[in-house]
Design a protein around this motif. Structure first.
Motif, short mmCIF file in Angstrom:
data_model
loop_
_atom_site.label_atom_id
_atom_site.label_comp_id
_atom_site.label_asym_id
_atom_site.label_seq_id
_atom_site.Cartn_x
_atom_site.Cartn_y
_atom_site.Cartn_z
N ASN A 41 0.81 -1.28 0.01
CA ASN A 41 -0.11 -0.15 -0.01
C ASN A 41 0.86 1.20 0.03
O ASN A 41 2.06 1.28 0.56
CB ASN A 41 -0.89 0.05 1.28
CG ASN A 41 -2.06 -1.13 1.07
OD1 ASN A 41 -2.51 -1.40 0.12
ND2 ASN A 41 -2.13 -1.57 2.10
N HIS A 42 0.41 2.18 -0.87
CA HIS A 42 1.40 3.39 -0.62
C HIS A 42 0.96 4.10 0.67
O HIS A 42 2.01 4.70 1.14
CB HIS A 42 0.80 4.43 -1.84
CG HIS A 42 1.13 4.08 -3.11
ND1 HIS A 42 2.15 4.29 -3.60
CD2 HIS A 42 0.32 3.57 -4.05
CE1 HIS A 42 2.26 3.82 -4.86
NE2 HIS A 42 1.12 3.40 -5.15
N TYR A 98 4.06 -2.51 -11.22
CA TYR A 98 2.69 -1.78 -11.92
C TYR A 98 2.10 -1.58 -10.68
O TYR A 98 1.96 -1.90 -9.50
CB TYR A 98 2.30 -2.82 -12.61
CG TYR A 98 1.61 -4.14 -12.14
CD1 TYR A 98 0.15 -4.14 -11.82
CD2 TYR A 98 2.63 -5.28 -12.22
CE1 TYR A 98 0.07 -5.40 -11.22
CE2 TYR A 98 1.91 -6.12 -11.81
CZ TYR A 98 0.59 -6.44 -11.09
OH TYR A 98 0.21 -7.67 -10.69
N THR A 99 0.96 -0.63 -10.97
CA THR A 99 0.28 -0.21 -9.72
C THR A 99 -1.19 -0.73 -10.12
O THR A 99 -1.51 -0.96 -11.31
CB THR A 99 0.17 1.28 -9.51
OG1 THR A 99 -0.21 1.79 -10.79
CG2 THR A 99 1.32 1.49 -9.10
N SER A 100 -2.16 -0.82 -9.10
CA SER A 100 -3.55 -1.18 -9.22
C SER A 100 -4.50 -0.66 -8.08
O SER A 100 -3.85 -0.11 -7.19
CB SER A 100 -3.60 -2.88 -9.19
OG SER A 100 -3.50 -3.18 -8.11
N GLU A 102 -7.69 1.45 -6.28
CA GLU A 102 -8.58 2.93 -6.55
C GLU A 102 -7.20 3.94 -6.36
O GLU A 102 -6.40 3.99 -5.38
CB GLU A 102 -9.33 3.07 -5.35
CG GLU A 102 -10.20 4.29 -5.35
CD GLU A 102 -11.21 4.32 -4.18
OE1 GLU A 102 -11.35 5.45 -3.68
OE2 GLU A 102 -11.79 3.31 -3.86
N ASP A 103 -7.34 4.84 -7.19
CA ASP A 103 -6.01 5.69 -7.38
C ASP A 103 -4.88 5.20 -7.38
O ASP A 103 -3.73 5.78 -6.77
CB ASP A 103 -6.42 6.83 -6.23
CG ASP A 103 -7.59 7.43 -6.16
OD1 ASP A 103 -8.04 7.93 -7.44
OD2 ASP A 103 -8.18 7.92 -5.28
N ASN A 104 -4.68 4.13 -8.20
CA ASN A 104 -3.29 3.51 -8.03
C ASN A 104 -2.57 3.29 -6.73
O ASN A 104 -1.48 3.58 -6.74
CB ASN A 104 -2.49 3.98 -9.22
CG ASN A 104 -3.02 3.70 -10.38
OD1 ASN A 104 -3.66 2.68 -10.68
ND2 ASN A 104 -2.79 5.04 -11.32
N SER A 107 0.83 -0.88 -5.19
CA SER A 107 2.15 -1.42 -6.02
C SER A 107 2.26 -2.66 -5.92
O SER A 107 2.28 -3.36 -4.75
CB SER A 107 3.37 -0.50 -5.32
OG SER A 107 3.24 0.80 -5.40
N HIS A 108 2.74 -3.28 -7.10
CA HIS A 108 3.19 -4.46 -7.20
C HIS A 108 4.43 -4.60 -7.72
O HIS A 108 4.86 -4.14 -8.57
CB HIS A 108 2.18 -5.23 -8.39
CG HIS A 108 0.57 -5.32 -7.92
ND1 HIS A 108 0.03 -6.31 -7.13
CD2 HIS A 108 -0.34 -4.35 -7.97
CE1 HIS A 108 -1.32 -5.92 -7.03
NE2 HIS A 108 -1.40 -4.69 -7.70
#
Length: 141
Positions: A41-42, A98-100, A102-104, A107-108
């Protein structure tokens, strides 16, 4: 006439018999790489680091894929990049990010390592075949 009959019998025998006996390879070959995905998570919460690891094993609802040290203590990371740096120091190779969400916000990071670089115990844990569910007779999916 005897020659023709003998020739026909020899050809029939040659067609039935075979000079080679081919046996399927029963030793499974190691894949070229084993993969790991780090999900972060960011904005991690104050109680958890927000970093999870996916090695492809089945995980229960209350059990999370976290990295532990030799004593079994859970390692907490400040961010996904902190976890990525830790794994790279252990010999894992970065493949893709890559990101995914809500609101990216998630992070993966995809990593890989050659099985030859792992210990026998690590290989056994990471390369176990998937569990299979037996269907009851008469039940269709």
């Amino acid at each position: 006439m005897k020659r023709a009959l003998f020739l026909l019998a020899a050809l029939a025998y040659a067609g039935i018999s075979s000079a080679q006996h081919i046996v399927a390879d029963t030793v499974p070959a190691l894949p070229p790489y084993v993969y790991c995905e780090i999900m972060a998570n960011h904005l991690p919460s104050h109680r958890e680091s927000g970093v999870l690891f996916d090695f492809g094993q089945k995980v229960g609802a209350t059990k999370y894929n976290r990295i532990t040290d030799a004593e079994g203590n859970i390692l907490y990371f400040n961010s996904g990049i902190d976890a990525l740096n830790y794994m790279v120091c252990l010999g894992w190779e970065f493949v893709q990010a890559y990101t995914s969400g809500e609101d990216n916000g998630l992070s993966h990071y995809l990593l890989r390592i050659a099985p030859a670089r792992l210990t026998a115990e690590q290989r056994a844990a990471l390369l176990t075949p998937p569990e299979r569910e037996k269907l009851k007779p008469g039940k269709k999916r």
